[in-house]
Motif scaffolding. Structure first.
Motif, PDB file in Angstrom:
ATOM      1  N   PHE A 202       0.840  -1.193   0.000  1.00  0.00           N
ATOM      2  CA  PHE A 202       0.000   0.000   0.000  1.00  0.00           C
ATOM      3  C   PHE A 202       0.880   1.251   0.000  1.00  0.00           C
ATOM      4  CE2 PHE A 202      -2.728   3.169   2.264  1.00  0.00           C
ATOM      5  CZ  PHE A 202      -3.729   3.237   1.317  1.00  0.00           C
ATOM      6  N   ASP A 203       0.499   2.211  -0.828  1.00  0.00           N
ATOM      7  CA  ASP A 203       1.274   3.458  -0.952  1.00  0.00           C
ATOM      8  C   ASP A 203       0.954   4.371   0.230  1.00  0.00           C
ATOM      9  OD1 ASP A 203       2.791   5.562  -1.849  1.00  0.00           O
ATOM     10  OD2 ASP A 203       1.362   6.203  -3.381  1.00  0.00           O
ATOM     11  N   LEU A 204       1.488   4.014   1.407  1.00  0.00           N
ATOM     12  CA  LEU A 204       1.178   4.759   2.625  1.00  0.00           C
ATOM     13  C   LEU A 204       1.682   6.198   2.596  1.00  0.00           C
ATOM     14  CD1 LEU A 204      -0.151   4.672   5.382  1.00  0.00           C
ATOM     15  CD2 LEU A 204       2.011   3.802   6.335  1.00  0.00           C
ATOM     16  N   PRO A 205       2.916   6.447   2.143  1.00  0.00           N
ATOM     17  CA  PRO A 205       3.359   7.858   2.090  1.00  0.00           C
ATOM     18  C   PRO A 205       2.476   8.710   1.174  1.00  0.00           C
ATOM     19  CG  PRO A 205       5.234   6.387   1.899  1.00  0.00           C
ATOM     20  CD  PRO A 205       4.024   5.532   1.788  1.00  0.00           C
ATOM     21  N   GLY A 206       2.123   8.166   0.004  1.00  0.00           N
ATOM     22  CA  GLY A 206       1.265   8.918  -0.902  1.00  0.00           C
ATOM     23  C   GLY A 206      -0.108   9.149  -0.314  1.00  0.00           C
ATOM     24  N   TYR A 207      -0.644   8.111   0.351  1.00  0.00           N
ATOM     25  CA  TYR A 207      -1.961   8.254   0.966  1.00  0.00           C
ATOM     26  C   TYR A 207      -1.935   9.309   2.068  1.00  0.00           C
ATOM     27  CZ  TYR A 207      -6.188   7.151   3.578  1.00  0.00           C
ATOM     28  OH  TYR A 207      -7.390   7.240   4.226  1.00  0.00           O
ATOM     29  N   ALA A 208      -0.868   9.319   2.870  1.00  0.00           N
ATOM     30  CA  ALA A 208      -0.760  10.296   3.957  1.00  0.00           C
ATOM     31  C   ALA A 208      -0.729  11.719   3.413  1.00  0.00           C
ATOM     32  CB  ALA A 208       0.483  10.013   4.793  1.00  0.00           C
ATOM     33  N   MET A 209       0.033  11.935   2.343  1.00  0.00           N
ATOM     34  CA  MET A 209       0.092  13.268   1.741  1.00  0.00           C
ATOM     35  C   MET A 209      -1.270  13.693   1.201  1.00  0.00           C
ATOM     36  SD  MET A 209       3.617  12.933  -0.459  1.00  0.00           S
ATOM     37  CE  MET A 209       5.010  12.017   0.208  1.00  0.00           C
ATOM     38  N   LEU A 210      -1.923  12.772   0.496  1.00  0.00           N
ATOM     39  CA  LEU A 210      -3.216  13.077  -0.115  1.00  0.00           C
ATOM     40  C   LEU A 210      -4.267  13.363   0.958  1.00  0.00           C
ATOM     41  CD1 LEU A 210      -4.291  13.196  -3.030  1.00  0.00           C
ATOM     42  CD2 LEU A 210      -5.033  10.826  -2.766  1.00  0.00           C
ATOM     43  N   ALA A 211      -4.321  12.511   1.994  1.00  0.00           N
ATOM     44  CA  ALA A 211      -5.316  12.682   3.054  1.00  0.00           C
ATOM     45  C   ALA A 211      -5.079  13.975   3.818  1.00  0.00           C
ATOM     46  CB  ALA A 211      -5.276  11.483   4.007  1.00  0.00           C
ATOM     47  N   LEU A 245      -0.521  18.305  -1.289  1.00  0.00           N
ATOM     48  CA  LEU A 245      -1.016  17.816  -2.573  1.00  0.00           C
ATOM     49  C   LEU A 245       0.055  17.894  -3.659  1.00  0.00           C
ATOM     50  CD1 LEU A 245      -4.662  19.259  -2.670  1.00  0.00           C
ATOM     51  CD2 LEU A 245      -3.884  17.010  -1.922  1.00  0.00           C
ATOM     52  N   VAL A 246       0.840  18.960  -3.647  1.00  0.00           N
ATOM     53  CA  VAL A 246       1.960  19.074  -4.592  1.00  0.00           C
ATOM     54  C   VAL A 246       2.983  17.978  -4.319  1.00  0.00           C
ATOM     55  CG1 VAL A 246       3.881  20.518  -5.334  1.00  0.00           C
ATOM     56  CG2 VAL A 246       1.622  21.539  -4.964  1.00  0.00           C
ATOM     57  N   ALA A 247       3.241  17.717  -3.035  1.00  0.00           N
ATOM     58  CA  ALA A 247       4.195  16.662  -2.673  1.00  0.00           C
ATOM     59  C   ALA A 247       3.694  15.305  -3.162  1.00  0.00           C
ATOM     60  CB  ALA A 247       4.393  16.645  -1.160  1.00  0.00           C
ATOM     61  N   TYR A 248       2.363  15.076  -3.061  1.00  0.00           N
ATOM     62  CA  TYR A 248       1.839  13.812  -3.573  1.00  0.00           C
ATOM     63  C   TYR A 248       2.042  13.720  -5.082  1.00  0.00           C
ATOM     64  CZ  TYR A 248      -1.128  10.212  -5.356  1.00  0.00           C
ATOM     65  OH  TYR A 248      -1.548   9.108  -6.049  1.00  0.00           O
ATOM     66  N   TRP A 249       1.822  14.807  -5.778  1.00  0.00           N
ATOM     67  CA  TRP A 249       2.012  14.804  -7.239  1.00  0.00           C
ATOM     68  C   TRP A 249       3.449  14.407  -7.591  1.00  0.00           C
ATOM     69  CZ3 TRP A 249      -1.631  15.779 -11.037  1.00  0.00           C
ATOM     70  CH2 TRP A 249      -1.148  15.925 -12.327  1.00  0.00           C
ATOM     71  N   LEU A 250       4.418  14.975  -6.900  1.00  0.00           N
ATOM     72  CA  LEU A 250       5.822  14.636  -7.146  1.00  0.00           C
ATOM     73  C   LEU A 250       6.111  13.191  -6.744  1.00  0.00           C
ATOM     74  CD1 LEU A 250       7.453  17.944  -5.841  1.00  0.00           C
ATOM     75  CD2 LEU A 250       7.041  17.281  -8.219  1.00  0.00           C
ATOM     76  N   HIS A 251       5.497  12.752  -5.641  1.00  0.00           N
ATOM     77  CA  HIS A 251       5.674  11.370  -5.185  1.00  0.00           C
ATOM     78  C   HIS A 251       5.105  10.381  -6.210  1.00  0.00           C
ATOM     79  CE1 HIS A 251       5.335   7.796  -2.592  1.00  0.00           C
ATOM     80  NE2 HIS A 251       4.075   7.731  -2.986  1.00  0.00           N
ATOM     81  N   SER A 255       6.862   7.100  -8.051  1.00  0.00           N
ATOM     82  CA  SER A 255       6.496   5.861  -7.360  1.00  0.00           C
ATOM     83  C   SER A 255       6.171   4.768  -8.368  1.00  0.00           C
ATOM     84  CB  SER A 255       5.295   6.110  -6.450  1.00  0.00           C
ATOM     85  OG  SER A 255       4.873   4.899  -5.848  1.00  0.00           O
ATOM     86  N   VAL A 256       6.541   3.521  -8.016  1.00  0.00           N
ATOM     87  CA  VAL A 256       6.259   2.382  -8.896  1.00  0.00           C
ATOM     88  C   VAL A 256       4.771   2.066  -8.910  1.00  0.00           C
ATOM     89  CG1 VAL A 256       6.709  -0.073  -9.304  1.00  0.00           C
ATOM     90  CG2 VAL A 256       8.556   1.435  -8.496  1.00  0.00           C
ATOM     91  N   ALA A 257       4.127   2.135  -7.742  1.00  0.00           N
ATOM     92  CA  ALA A 257       2.702   1.811  -7.649  1.00  0.00           C
ATOM     93  C   ALA A 257       1.978   2.872  -6.814  1.00  0.00           C
ATOM     94  CB  ALA A 257       2.515   0.433  -7.023  1.00  0.00           C
ATOM     95  N   PRO A 258       1.763   4.064  -7.382  1.00  0.00           N
ATOM     96  CA  PRO A 258       1.061   5.119  -6.630  1.00  0.00           C
ATOM     97  C   PRO A 258      -0.429   4.811  -6.508  1.00  0.00           C
ATOM     98  CG  PRO A 258       1.406   5.840  -8.878  1.00  0.00           C
ATOM     99  CD  PRO A 258       2.106   4.498  -8.737  1.00  0.00           C
ATOM    100  N   LEU A 259      -1.086   5.488  -5.594  1.00  0.00           N
ATOM    101  CA  LEU A 259      -2.528   5.316  -5.443  1.00  0.00           C
ATOM    102  C   LEU A 259      -3.244   5.623  -6.750  1.00  0.00           C
ATOM    103  CD1 LEU A 259      -3.229   6.991  -1.977  1.00  0.00           C
ATOM    104  CD2 LEU A 259      -3.561   4.581  -2.557  1.00  0.00           C
ATOM    105  N   PHE A 260      -2.878   6.750  -7.350  1.00  0.00           N
ATOM    106  CA  PHE A 260      -3.478   7.178  -8.612  1.00  0.00           C
ATOM    107  C   PHE A 260      -2.353   7.552  -9.575  1.00  0.00           C
ATOM    108  CE2 PHE A 260      -6.501   8.586  -5.253  1.00  0.00           C
ATOM    109  CZ  PHE A 260      -7.498   7.662  -5.521  1.00  0.00           C
ATOM    110  N   PRO A 261      -2.108   6.723 -10.593  1.00  0.00           N
ATOM    111  CA  PRO A 261      -1.016   7.005 -11.524  1.00  0.00           C
ATOM    112  C   PRO A 261      -1.271   8.287 -12.308  1.00  0.00           C
ATOM    113  CG  PRO A 261      -2.367   5.209 -12.342  1.00  0.00           C
ATOM    114  CD  PRO A 261      -2.845   5.493 -10.948  1.00  0.00           C
ATOM    115  N   LEU A 262      -0.219   9.060 -12.528  1.00  0.00           N
ATOM    116  CA  LEU A 262      -0.354  10.314 -13.258  1.00  0.00           C
ATOM    117  C   LEU A 262      -0.655  10.093 -14.735  1.00  0.00           C
ATOM    118  CD1 LEU A 262       2.476  12.518 -11.690  1.00  0.00           C
ATOM    119  CD2 LEU A 262       0.103  12.191 -10.960  1.00  0.00           C
ATOM    120  N   THR A 263      -0.477   8.850 -15.210  1.00  0.00           N
ATOM    121  CA  THR A 263      -0.808   8.562 -16.610  1.00  0.00           C
ATOM    122  C   THR A 263      -2.302   8.775 -16.885  1.00  0.00           C
ATOM    123  OG1 THR A 263      -1.027   6.219 -15.995  1.00  0.00           O
ATOM    124  CG2 THR A 263       1.079   6.918 -16.940  1.00  0.00           C
ATOM    125  N   LEU A 264      -3.122   8.775 -15.832  1.00  0.00           N
ATOM    126  CA  LEU A 264      -4.549   9.055 -16.008  1.00  0.00           C
ATOM    127  C   LEU A 264      -4.760  10.400 -16.683  1.00  0.00           C
ATOM    128  CD1 LEU A 264      -5.973   7.914 -12.533  1.00  0.00           C
ATOM    129  CD2 LEU A 264      -6.528   6.901 -14.743  1.00  0.00           C
TER     130      LEU A 264
END
Length: 475
Positions: A202-211, A245-251, A255-264
């Motif tokens: 689970f992408d815990l760092p990304g989730y923490a930033m987003l939340a 939120l900016v930090a999550y975008w950079l993360h 990241s290999v498996a982010p919560l929401f891939p930027l390719t979307l």
């Protein structure tokens, strides 16, 4: 067509108990989202609060749901759909009981958070179970079956909330969830399949930033009308939320498996649909909160009457969903969304013209027009965002869209509540209440109008009968 329906019915027959269970969960979620608004003035009187400062009751629930949606799929895969679905019902019911027992606003808000934890998992896990259990050929029919109750909830929720506040007390809008919760938990143990899937880390760092970003921004907006001495702290909270939120975008970019891939966001229709959803809902999401308050606090309607006045909004919304496809096929997404966004914003601003001496039929017509354009807006925005996603991107895109919708609801109610408090001179109350509502309606209408510029970025539409093709102007 009749043969197709018969075939779908045969395929769905073994799954009917599960589908009824998920449909009941959708109904509970949608009913609870709408039943509270009409009872807010009664809650305010009982808890010793101003009716114009009760937005935190709505914001707490919506924000909790938005925050937990990204984790619901991973949790279902890790612990199984049955276990998580039962836990969601139990938490939702426990939160409902805690809401009914609350003696002050802080306790009620905390209880709504607990209720939101359960609500955040019920619908996503139910949809996931349907997706994995039902054959693909019958999936559309299955989803149609479970989403119909979601249309009934907003239809009866406001009227039921007003009626309960009139004949009993506001506590019963939460207590009615308890028998439904007990029956739902028993049914889930029997009929919900225990589906699991291999889980990655689970992408815990990304989730923490987003939340944190969502919570910080929502809380800072919700406290918009607070005392001046707190404004410096709120600015810091807002900035740190945006930084998260900016930090999550950079993360997510590395990241290999982010919560929401930027390719979307490489899919133009998804990007426009998602951003349009966020900013258009900032204005319109505050309307279900403000209209019952306007009717009761400014116009003097009793709760039951105010709830019944919301029925034309829901009925007109159900009707307008039927004309979305023909309109888009004829005029294209860009034309429909730009024009309808403008109409929605103007209709919202028109509530500034509401007065005590106006006849009830005029209010009904105005509410119905708003319900029609607002529902058309939501349906067109949502289908635009998801129409060009496929494969794994469809699941991630749907989860992100669901999260943004709930976040926008939280921000919309917080914004409307903050504006109402600011224009009414809270806490001194030195401005006419009706004037405060009028200025607030103008402001939220302007917010929605501004979002039309986002939909204008869609490509030109080739009008081909039966389908719609979008091409980028910059291609």
């Amino acid at each position: 067509m009749s043969a197709t329906r018969a075939s779908d019915a045969e395929l769905l027959r073994p799954f009917k108990p599960m589908l009824w269970l998920v449909a009941a969960a959708v109904f509970m979620q949608m009913l609870d989202t709408t039943i509270v608004n009409t009872a807010l003035p009664s809650m305010a009187v009982d808890l010793g609060q101003s009716p114009l400062r009760m937005q935190s009751v709505v914001v707490a629930y919506a924000l909790t749901v938005a925050m937990l949606i990204p984790a619901s799929g991973w949790l279902a895969d890790r612990f199984g759909t049955r276990r998580l679905f039962v836990a969601a019902i139990v938490l939702f019911s426990a939160g409902s009981l805690a809401c009914a027992l609350s003696q002050n606003l802080d306790a009620l808000v905390a209880s709504r958070v607990l209720q939101g934890v359960g609500g955040a998992m019920m619908m996503p896990v139910g949809r996931l179970a349907v997706l994995r259990a039902v054959p693909r050929t019958a999936f559309l029919a299955a989803m149609s079956f479970v989403t119909v109750p979601g249309l009934i909830g907003p239809l009866i929720g406001p009227a039921l909330g007003g009626w309960l506040a009139d004949v009993a007390s506001w506590h019963w809008i939460f207590l009615i969830n308890l028998p439904l919760g007990v029956l739902g938990a028993i049914a889930a143990l029997k009929w919900m399949p225990d589906l699991r899937a291999p889980v990655s880390r689970f992408d815990l760092p990304g989730y923490a930033m987003l939340a944190f970003g969502m919570i910080a921004i929502s809380l800072s907006v919700e406290a918009l009308s607070g005392h001046a001495a707190r404004h410096a702290a709120l600015v810091v909270l807002l900035v740190t939320g945006l930084a998260a939120l900016v930090a999550y975008w950079l993360h997510a970019a590395r990241s290999v498996a982010p919560l929401f891939p930027l390719t979307l966001f490489r899919t133009r229709t998804f990007s426009v649909g998602l951003l349009g959803n966020l900013f258009a809902r900032l204005g319109s999401s505050g309307m279900p909160y403000m209209i019952p308050l306007l009717l009761q606090v400014a116009l003097g309607y009793p709760p039951t009457h105010a709830g019944l006045m919301m029925i034309p909004v829901a009925l007109a919304g159900m009707f307008s969903k039927r004309i979305v496809v023909p309109l888009v096929q004829r005029f294209g997404y860009r034309n429909v969304l730009v024009v309808n966004t403008v109409l929605t914003g103007l209709t919202m601003a028109s509530f500034a013209l509401v007065d005590v001496d106006q006849p009830t039929w005029l209010h009904i017509v105005q509410f119905a027009i708003f319900g029609a354009v607002n529902s058309l807006q939501f349906t067109a925005m949502n289908t635009l965002a998801l129409r060009d996603l496929g494969g794994p991107e469809a699941s991630a895109g749907n989860s992100l869209l669901s999260m943004v919708m709930m976040l926008a609801m939280s921000l919309g109610v917080a914004t409307a509540g903050g504006l109402l408090g600011a224009f009414s001179g809270e806490p001194a109350g030195d401005a006419p209440v009706l004037a405060a509502f009028r200025w607030t309606f103008v402001c939220v209408g302007a917010l929605t109008l501004a979002s039309a510029a986002i939909f204008a970025q869609l490509g030109r539409t080739h009008r081909i009968p039966g389908r719609v093709v979008e091409t980028s102007d910059q291609a």
